[in-house]
Scaffold this active site. Structure first.
Site, PDB file in Angstrom:
ATOM      1  N   LYS A  56       2.092   1.851  -4.912  1.00 54.96           N
ATOM      2  CA  LYS A  56       2.520   1.705  -6.857  1.00 54.96           C
ATOM      3  C   LYS A  56       2.101   1.680  -7.870  1.00 54.96           C
ATOM      4  O   LYS A  56       1.649   2.166  -8.763  1.00 54.96           O
ATOM      5  CB  LYS A  56       2.643   0.704  -6.495  1.00 54.96           C
ATOM      6  N   PRO A  82      -8.996  -1.225   8.404  1.00 59.64           N
ATOM      7  CA  PRO A  82      -7.957  -0.297   8.241  1.00 59.64           C
ATOM      8  C   PRO A  82      -6.456  -0.243   8.685  1.00 59.64           C
ATOM      9  O   PRO A  82      -5.998  -1.727   9.440  1.00 59.64           O
ATOM     10  CB  PRO A  82      -9.254   0.407  10.287  1.00 59.64           C
ATOM     11  N   ASP A 133       0.664  -0.742   0.432  1.00 59.43           N
ATOM     12  CA  ASP A 133      -0.026  -0.024   0.136  1.00 59.43           C
ATOM     13  C   ASP A 133       1.083   1.526  -0.154  1.00 59.43           C
ATOM     14  O   ASP A 133       0.637   2.222   0.485  1.00 59.43           O
ATOM     15  CB  ASP A 133      -0.935  -0.039   1.669  1.00 59.43           C
ATOM     16  N   THR A 184      -5.420 -11.474   3.424  1.00 61.95           N
ATOM     17  CA  THR A 184      -6.806 -11.240   2.637  1.00 61.95           C
ATOM     18  C   THR A 184      -7.821 -12.229   2.019  1.00 61.95           C
ATOM     19  O   THR A 184      -9.319 -11.805   1.819  1.00 61.95           O
ATOM     20  CB  THR A 184      -6.344 -10.720   1.270  1.00 61.95           C
ATOM     21  N   ASP A 206       2.406  14.449   1.608  1.00 62.89           N
ATOM     22  CA  ASP A 206       0.932  15.513   2.009  1.00 62.89           C
ATOM     23  C   ASP A 206       0.195  15.407   3.175  1.00 62.89           C
ATOM     24  O   ASP A 206      -0.086  16.187   3.762  1.00 62.89           O
ATOM     25  CB  ASP A 206       0.070  15.805   0.743  1.00 62.89           C
ATOM     26  N   SER A 242      -7.569  -1.588   0.609  1.00 60.79           N
ATOM     27  CA  SER A 242      -8.402  -1.128  -1.222  1.00 60.79           C
ATOM     28  C   SER A 242      -9.139  -2.032  -2.053  1.00 60.79           C
ATOM     29  O   SER A 242     -10.098  -2.311  -2.115  1.00 60.79           O
ATOM     30  CB  SER A 242      -7.093  -1.032  -1.890  1.00 60.79           C
ATOM     31  N   LYS A 246      -0.437   4.234  -8.352  1.00 63.03           N
ATOM     32  CA  LYS A 246       0.221   5.459  -9.096  1.00 63.03           C
ATOM     33  C   LYS A 246       1.026   5.840  -9.883  1.00 63.03           C
ATOM     34  O   LYS A 246       0.849   6.110 -10.669  1.00 63.03           O
ATOM     35  CB  LYS A 246      -0.399   6.515  -7.933  1.00 63.03           C
ATOM     36  N   GLY A 263      -3.768  -4.619  -4.718  1.00 69.77           N
ATOM     37  CA  GLY A 263      -4.823  -3.854  -4.945  1.00 69.77           C
ATOM     38  C   GLY A 263      -4.217  -2.599  -5.013  1.00 69.77           C
ATOM     39  O   GLY A 263      -4.081  -1.391  -4.671  1.00 69.77           O
ATOM     40  N   HIS A 264      -3.738  -1.996  -6.936  1.00 75.73           N
ATOM     41  CA  HIS A 264      -3.396  -1.008  -6.904  1.00 75.73           C
ATOM     42  C   HIS A 264      -3.952   0.099  -7.810  1.00 75.73           C
ATOM     43  O   HIS A 264      -4.844  -0.647  -8.744  1.00 75.73           O
ATOM     44  CB  HIS A 264      -2.101  -1.683  -8.379  1.00 75.73           C
ATOM     45  N   THR A 300       3.222 -12.349   3.044  1.00 75.97           N
ATOM     46  CA  THR A 300       1.958 -12.954   2.161  1.00 75.97           C
ATOM     47  C   THR A 300       3.051 -14.603   1.933  1.00 75.97           C
ATOM     48  O   THR A 300       4.060 -14.411   2.379  1.00 75.97           O
ATOM     49  CB  THR A 300       2.200 -11.805   1.114  1.00 75.97           C
TER      50      THR A 300
HETATM   51  P1  IMP Z   1      -2.361 -13.109   1.921  1.00 74.20           P
HETATM   52  O1  IMP Z   1      -1.536 -13.063   1.334  1.00 74.20           O
HETATM   53  O2  IMP Z   1      -3.692 -12.587   1.473  1.00 74.20           O
HETATM   54  O3  IMP Z   1      -1.945 -14.361   2.126  1.00 74.20           O
HETATM   55  O4  IMP Z   1      -2.555 -12.442   3.084  1.00 74.20           O
HETATM   56  C1  IMP Z   1      -1.075 -12.386   3.676  1.00 74.20           C
HETATM   57  C2  IMP Z   1      -0.776 -10.841   4.656  1.00 74.20           C
HETATM   58  O5  IMP Z   1       0.166 -10.239   3.759  1.00 74.20           O
HETATM   59  C3  IMP Z   1      -1.665 -10.425   5.141  1.00 74.20           C
HETATM   60  O6  IMP Z   1      -0.486  -9.857   6.158  1.00 74.20           O
HETATM   61  C4  IMP Z   1      -2.184  -9.548   4.851  1.00 74.20           C
HETATM   62  O7  IMP Z   1      -2.900  -8.096   5.044  1.00 74.20           O
HETATM   63  C5  IMP Z   1      -0.780  -8.852   3.718  1.00 74.20           C
HETATM   64  N1  IMP Z   1      -1.094  -8.652   1.862  1.00 74.20           N
HETATM   65  C6  IMP Z   1      -1.615  -9.503   1.297  1.00 74.20           C
HETATM   66  N2  IMP Z   1      -1.937  -7.794   0.203  1.00 74.20           N
HETATM   67  C7  IMP Z   1      -1.409  -7.388   0.822  1.00 74.20           C
HETATM   68  C8  IMP Z   1      -1.118  -5.826   0.145  1.00 74.20           C
HETATM   69  O8  IMP Z   1      -1.938  -6.293  -1.968  1.00 74.20           O
HETATM   70  N3  IMP Z   1      -1.046  -4.989   0.857  1.00 74.20           N
HETATM   71  C9  IMP Z   1      -0.870  -4.990   1.899  1.00 74.20           C
HETATM   72  N4  IMP Z   1      -0.733  -6.207   2.721  1.00 74.20           N
HETATM   73  C10 IMP Z   1      -1.444  -7.074   1.661  1.00 74.20           C
END
Ligand code: IMP
Length: 424
Positions: free
Chosen positions: A14, A303, A11, A129, A332, A298, A16, A38-39, A238
């Site tokens: 990337k 939160p 987050d 997720t 900002d 995203s 943008k 979630g880009h 992940t």
């Molecule tokens: P998973 O990738 O869904 O298995 O989640 C594993 C960890 O990676 C968790 O803490 C998620 O919140 C985090 N995570 C997975 N994808 C994203 C992302 O695109 N942005 C931020 N955190 C992510």
């Protein structure tokens, strides 16, 4: 080939940045993760969140590759493409997507495994997720998964049914609630029929030929460095390799062909899900930054946890990736902070640590802070490096000296044009 990765816990903004520099490329290739990403990018002033599709999808001249290291949920991809097809014609879209035949599939039961493991007391809760990412990658490693190319096999329907049936029974035995097996099977097959509309090919050959012909390729990382399965804060990570080096493996491109490595970091930190977060803050300041920065997932809308910039972890991420160009985003959001804390070291058992990611959750970590003057001004009208408020310029100079990599771009707001090329 250039590579773009996040340097924190995801987050970083990337999407943008790719939206801006991506236009200079002929090909953008996603190399890891799946629909857990979630880009966010803007198209005709509308915010669009891409999950599986590479961020070049709105530029008519860009080919978008989903590489071998990605796990693909066919139904999720179908939904994503259909949504975007409401904005640009589907045929145009489909002609510009290529999927690696060796990418792995996310089955509906993988999603339910993910949910089960997150919610059951028998397993560690990671805060995933719930997109079935870990179960799909673990079946890949166990050599029990189906790959995209399998959809052309004569046995595909039987193989899918057999695997789904087995996983379904296992989950049912554990008490996991799910729709009927037939329902899961049929919707998955619908997704697979849709996949056949897209070019499924040996993307590594396509990419290598393109590079040899002088085409420009950008490898787009998902998630971020500190979520890397090997080098991140395990187990709260992940299930893929998120580092720049993973782009070479996933896309089948030699490291010899890598040129620039863009690393994106926010001016503060956030994290979703569980795991160590040495500079985390709570209370009013955290709430204010979360609201102001729109720090909610995203995709999942969860939160995000908030913290100050963590230099030991950032230096570690820069080292792991070999970052050549830094991108600093969301400056900002700190506009009204009078004194900005930055963690320069950790202290643990009387020892000072300047470069590390504290991995052990029980490790007692005390951040050592340096307080930098805030700029106390909005950045809306600042579009050139020479017009930056002095305190912000000092903040950037301080970071560059600490990190030993130039900050090439500064993002000063959510809109596409709110990005300053500091080299000009
Ligand atoms: P998973 O990738 O869904 O298995 O989640 C594993 C960890 O990676 C968790 O803490 C998620 O919140 C985090 N995570 C997975 N994808 C994203 C992302 O695109 N942005 C931020 N955190 C992510």
């Amino acid at each position: 080939m250039d590579i773009l990765i996040g340097l924190q816990w995801g987050d970083e903004g990337k999407g943008k940045f790719i939206d801006l520099i991506g236009r200079d490329y002929d090909i953008i290739a996603r190399f890891n993760g799946g629909a857990n990403a979630g880009h966010s990018i803007y198209y005709q002033d509308e915010k669009i969140t891409l999950k599986l599709l590479p961020s070049g999808i709105f530029s008519p001249h860009i080919k978008n590759i989903i590489g071998t290291g990605v796990v693909i949920d066919p139904l999720s991809l179908k939904t994503e493409i259909e949504e975007i097809a409401q904005i640009i014609p589907e045929q145009d879209l489909l002609n510009r997507i290529l999927i690696s035949q060796k990418a792995h599939l996310v089955l509906p039961t993988h999603r339910y495994w993910d949910i089960y493991m997150e919610e059951s007391a028998l397993y560690r809760t990671i805060g995933t997720t719930k997109n079935g990412i870990a179960p799909s990658y673990s079946d890949k490693i166990k050599r029990q998964n189906l790959r995209v190319e399998d959809i052309y096999s004569d046995n595909f329907k039987d193989d899918v049914y057999q695997i789904l049936n087995r996983q379904y029974n296992e989950l049912q035995h554990l008490g996991q609630e799910m729709p009927a097996l037939e329902e899961l099977y049929h919707s998955f097959m619908q997704g697979c029929i849709f996949l056949k509309k897209i070019q499924i090919t040996d993307t590594e050959i396509f990419l290598n030929k393109a590079l040899r012909n002088g085409q420009k390729v950008l490898a787009e990382g998902a998630q971020a460095t500190l979520l890397d399965i090997d080098h991140g804060s395990y187990p709260y990570v992940t299930s893929s390799n998120t580092l720049a080096s993973a782009a070479c493996v996933s896309l089948g491109v030699s490291p010899k062909l890598v040129d620039k490595i863009y690393g994106v970091t926010k001016a503060y930190c956030t994290r979703v899900g569980h795991g160590i977060f040495p500079t985390e803050i709570t209370g009013q300041t955290a709430n204010d930054l979360r609201e102001k920065g729109g720090e909610f997932g995203s995709n999942t809308k969860r939160p995000r946890r908030i913290g100050w910039l963590d230099l030991p972890a950032l230096k570690y991420a820069i080292m792991l990736n070999g970052v050549t160009h830094l991108v600093l985003t969301k400056a900002d959001i700190l506009n009204t902070i009078t004194e900005i804390p930055v963690c320069t070291h950790y202290e643990t058992k009387g020892e000072k640590i300047a470069l590390a990611l504290p991995a052990c959750k029980d490790q007692e970590i005390k951040p050592v802070w340096k307080y930098l003057s805030g700029w106390n001004t909005v950045l809306t009208n600042v579009s050139q490096a020479k017009n930056l408020p002095e305190a912000l310029a000092t903040f950037i100079t301080f970071l560059e000296a600490e990190l030993e990599v130039p900050i090439k771009y500064l993002s000063t707001g959510p809109q596409r044009e709110e990005l300053i090329n500091l080299a000009i």
